[in-house]
Design a protein around this motif. Structure first.
Motif, short mmCIF file in Angstrom:
data_model
loop_
_atom_site.label_atom_id
_atom_site.label_comp_id
_atom_site.label_asym_id
_atom_site.label_seq_id
_atom_site.Cartn_x
_atom_site.Cartn_y
_atom_site.Cartn_z
N VAL A 216 7.95 -21.27 -6.15
CA VAL A 216 7.44 -22.32 -4.75
C VAL A 216 8.23 -23.57 -3.71
CG1 VAL A 216 5.71 -22.98 -3.49
CG2 VAL A 216 4.91 -21.03 -4.98
N ASP A 217 8.37 -22.86 -2.46
CA ASP A 217 8.81 -23.94 -1.43
C ASP A 217 8.52 -25.63 -2.22
OD1 ASP A 217 11.70 -22.47 -0.97
OD2 ASP A 217 9.90 -22.73 0.72
N GLY A 218 9.25 -26.35 -2.44
CA GLY A 218 7.85 -27.68 -2.04
C GLY A 218 7.63 -27.79 -3.86
N TYR A 219 8.03 -27.20 -4.86
CA TYR A 219 7.51 -27.54 -6.55
C TYR A 219 8.78 -26.68 -6.86
CZ TYR A 219 2.49 -26.61 -5.20
OH TYR A 219 1.79 -27.05 -4.02
N PHE A 220 9.05 -27.83 -8.61
CA PHE A 220 9.98 -27.08 -9.42
C PHE A 220 9.17 -26.09 -10.09
CE2 PHE A 220 12.16 -27.83 -12.90
CZ PHE A 220 13.46 -28.11 -12.90
N PRO A 221 10.05 -25.15 -10.31
CA PRO A 221 9.57 -23.86 -11.06
C PRO A 221 9.39 -24.56 -12.85
CG PRO A 221 11.79 -23.67 -10.73
CD PRO A 221 11.02 -24.75 -9.82
N VAL A 222 8.08 -24.57 -13.12
CA VAL A 222 8.63 -24.67 -14.66
C VAL A 222 8.54 -23.83 -16.13
CG1 VAL A 222 6.75 -26.05 -17.37
CG2 VAL A 222 7.21 -27.14 -14.65
N SER A 223 9.29 -23.58 -16.26
CA SER A 223 9.35 -22.14 -17.63
C SER A 223 9.36 -22.06 -18.36
CB SER A 223 11.25 -22.13 -17.58
OG SER A 223 11.86 -22.18 -16.48
N GLU A 224 8.53 -20.78 -18.59
CA GLU A 224 7.73 -20.28 -20.54
C GLU A 224 9.17 -19.44 -20.51
OE1 GLU A 224 5.67 -21.65 -21.85
OE2 GLU A 224 4.50 -23.44 -20.09
N ASN A 225 9.11 -19.18 -22.22
CA ASN A 225 10.00 -18.44 -22.26
C ASN A 225 8.93 -17.42 -23.34
OD1 ASN A 225 10.50 -19.96 -25.28
ND2 ASN A 225 10.30 -21.18 -24.04
N ILE A 226 9.06 -16.52 -23.93
CA ILE A 226 8.43 -15.10 -25.05
C ILE A 226 9.99 -14.64 -25.88
CG2 ILE A 226 8.60 -13.59 -23.28
CD1 ILE A 226 5.61 -13.19 -24.99
N ASP A 227 9.49 -14.71 -27.20
CA ASP A 227 10.46 -13.87 -27.21
C ASP A 227 9.89 -12.74 -28.33
OD1 ASP A 227 12.73 -12.70 -30.05
OD2 ASP A 227 12.22 -15.21 -30.78
N LEU A 228 10.40 -11.69 -27.26
CA LEU A 228 9.99 -10.11 -28.30
C LEU A 228 11.38 -9.45 -28.58
CD1 LEU A 228 8.39 -9.03 -24.43
CD2 LEU A 228 7.61 -10.19 -26.50
N MET A 229 12.34 -9.83 -29.04
CA MET A 229 13.03 -9.24 -30.01
C MET A 229 12.25 -8.67 -30.92
SD MET A 229 15.55 -10.24 -28.59
CE MET A 229 17.43 -9.40 -29.99
N GLN A 230 11.62 -9.13 -31.65
CA GLN A 230 10.98 -7.70 -32.90
C GLN A 230 9.91 -7.14 -32.21
OE1 GLN A 230 10.04 -9.67 -36.32
NE2 GLN A 230 9.06 -7.52 -37.17
N VAL A 231 10.17 -5.20 -32.24
CA VAL A 231 9.61 -4.77 -31.54
C VAL A 231 8.52 -4.53 -32.72
CG1 VAL A 231 9.17 -2.07 -31.01
CG2 VAL A 231 11.17 -3.72 -31.01
N GLU A 232 7.21 -4.33 -31.64
CA GLU A 232 5.71 -4.23 -32.20
C GLU A 232 4.32 -3.17 -31.04
OE1 GLU A 232 4.14 -7.97 -33.16
OE2 GLU A 232 5.54 -8.73 -33.85
N LYS A 233 3.68 -3.23 -31.91
CA LYS A 233 2.72 -2.57 -30.91
C LYS A 233 2.37 -2.83 -29.83
CE LYS A 233 0.18 -0.69 -34.99
NZ LYS A 233 -1.00 -0.19 -35.10
N TYR A 234 1.80 -2.57 -28.57
CA TYR A 234 1.04 -2.44 -27.11
C TYR A 234 0.51 -4.13 -27.28
CZ TYR A 234 -1.37 -3.23 -23.31
OH TYR A 234 -1.92 -3.73 -21.88
N LYS A 235 0.59 -5.32 -26.83
CA LYS A 235 0.00 -6.22 -27.31
C LYS A 235 -0.06 -7.06 -25.29
CE LYS A 235 2.75 -9.47 -29.18
NZ LYS A 235 3.61 -10.69 -30.09
N GLU A 236 -0.95 -7.67 -25.09
CA GLU A 236 -1.57 -8.27 -24.19
C GLU A 236 -1.51 -9.71 -24.44
OE1 GLU A 236 -4.61 -7.07 -21.89
OE2 GLU A 236 -4.64 -5.00 -21.76
#
Length: 362
Positions: A216-236
């Motif tokens: 969004v303009d006027g803000y610095f985008p704080v990033s997150e990360n997630i490791d999905l290298m290992q295939v598992e079942k569907y999850k939320e």
């Protein structure tokens, strides 16, 4: 290109590809499936056929649906060998050309009937299908829900949901969310929040590590990360994203800065995150910042102080390499001082190992 009697389209979950069906013949009633891709300029490429494996000769292919894995295609066709007038078929994309597909497989009599089936779609989990069918319908056609057997399910995915909020006010924000493979700057997909409360949902296939942030303009985008290298079942997974106003005194955590254990050298996947900081400083030529480094409580005080200092110096060196004047950056290590949470758990230690920058002047 679309001169026929019928047409329709489906936008992929990542917002980068449109699958459409239409006829190129004037008043034609036999459709083929095409694809168009979002280009860097923001417009869409000219539609191209997905190829002869999907599009049969003198057959009708309609209502394409691409599953959340970005590979599994479902469509309706009147090709020979079906159970009714139109059946649902499944095929998997074999490469990134969008023209090579596995041989379409009829989903069988658990899905297809002696009637007409089309407009097949799935929920994010891939456990249930929805489609339109004429079989035993109350009207001409009905919408039905079907539990899927495993062979008919796409590859599992992860559903990320959360809220984008202002770190100062705590209020939800209307924002664009971009996600890419960690360490890469090419956008893999785009989503948008609910403008009323900042809530969002994105679907990510397994097999990669991802970075994502809200913009969004006027803000610095704080990033997150997630490791999905290992295939598992569907999850939320619940993951909120905060946006920090670009104001003097505000401190911004750089979550996607990576070092090897006990070392100060930046790992290459850190560069896209630091490029955002460099871009911010170029857009605000009077801005001055302090880059602050912290460790957990493992190791001696002297080692941690030296390590954190060396890491901030590496961050400064990278920003200077991007044409940012070194006098605009203070690099300071604090060792294990100022923990944001307890060091008694591994998760807490991970939170305390961090690099931040504070806006000193704007």
């Amino acid at each position: 290109m679309d001169y026929g009697e019928f047409s329709g389209a489906y936008l992929s979950n990542d917002g980068q590809t449109i699958l459409m069906y239409f006829s190129e013949n004037i008043s034609g009633n036999l459709c083929d499936i095409y694809f168009s891709q979002l280009r860097k300029a923001g417009d869409w490429s000219k539609p191209k056929s997905v190829g002869k494996v999907i599009n049969g000769k003198n057959t009708d292919e309609v209502s394409p649906f691409l599953a959340s894995d970005g590979k599994t295609l479902y469509f309706s066709s009147n090709r020979s060998g079906g159970f009714g007038s139109y059946d649902i078929y499944m095929s998997r994309r074999l490469d990134d050309s969008w023209k090579k597909w596995s041989e379409p497989k009829n989903l069988g009599e658990l899905i297809n009937t002696s009637g007409w089936e089309a407009y097949y779609s799935l929920d994010a989990s891939g456990k249930y299908a929805y489609m339109v069918s004429t079989n035993d319908s109350y009207g001409l056609e009905d919408i039905v829900r079907i539990p899927l057997i495993e062979e008919a399910q796409p590859d599992p995915v992860v559903l990320i949901n959360g809220k984008v909020f202002d770190s100062k006010t705590g209020k939800g924000i209307a924002a664009e969310i971009r996600y890419e493979e960690l360490g890469h700057e090419e956008v893999s997909g785009v989503a948008r929040t609910n403008p009323e409360d900042g809530s969002f949902k994105i679907i990510l296939p397994y097999g990669k590590r991802y970075s994502f942030s809200a913009n969004v303009d006027g803000y610095f985008p704080v990033s997150e990360n997630i490791d999905l290298m290992q295939v598992e079942k569907y999850k939320e997974i619940l993951k909120d994203l905060q946006l920090v106003p670009i104001e003097v005194g505000h401190t911004i955590r750089l979550n996607n800065i990576f070092f090897d254990f006990g070392k100060a050298e930046l790992r290459p996947e850190s560069f896209p995150e630091l490029n955002k900081v460099a871009k911010l400083m170029r857009e605000n030529p009077d801005m001055e910042i302090e880059v602050s480094g912290y460790t957990d409580n493992v190791g001696s005080d002297s080692f941690n102080l030296k390590l954190s200092t060396n890491r901030t110096e590496e961050v400064k060196k990278y920003l200077v390499s991007k044409k940012i004047n070194k006098n605009r950056i203070i690099a300071k290590g604090y060792g294990k001082e100022n923990p944001v949470t307890s060091n008694e758990t591994e998760e807490g230690q991970q939170q305390n190992r961090r690099v931040e920058f504070t806006i000193l002047k704007k």
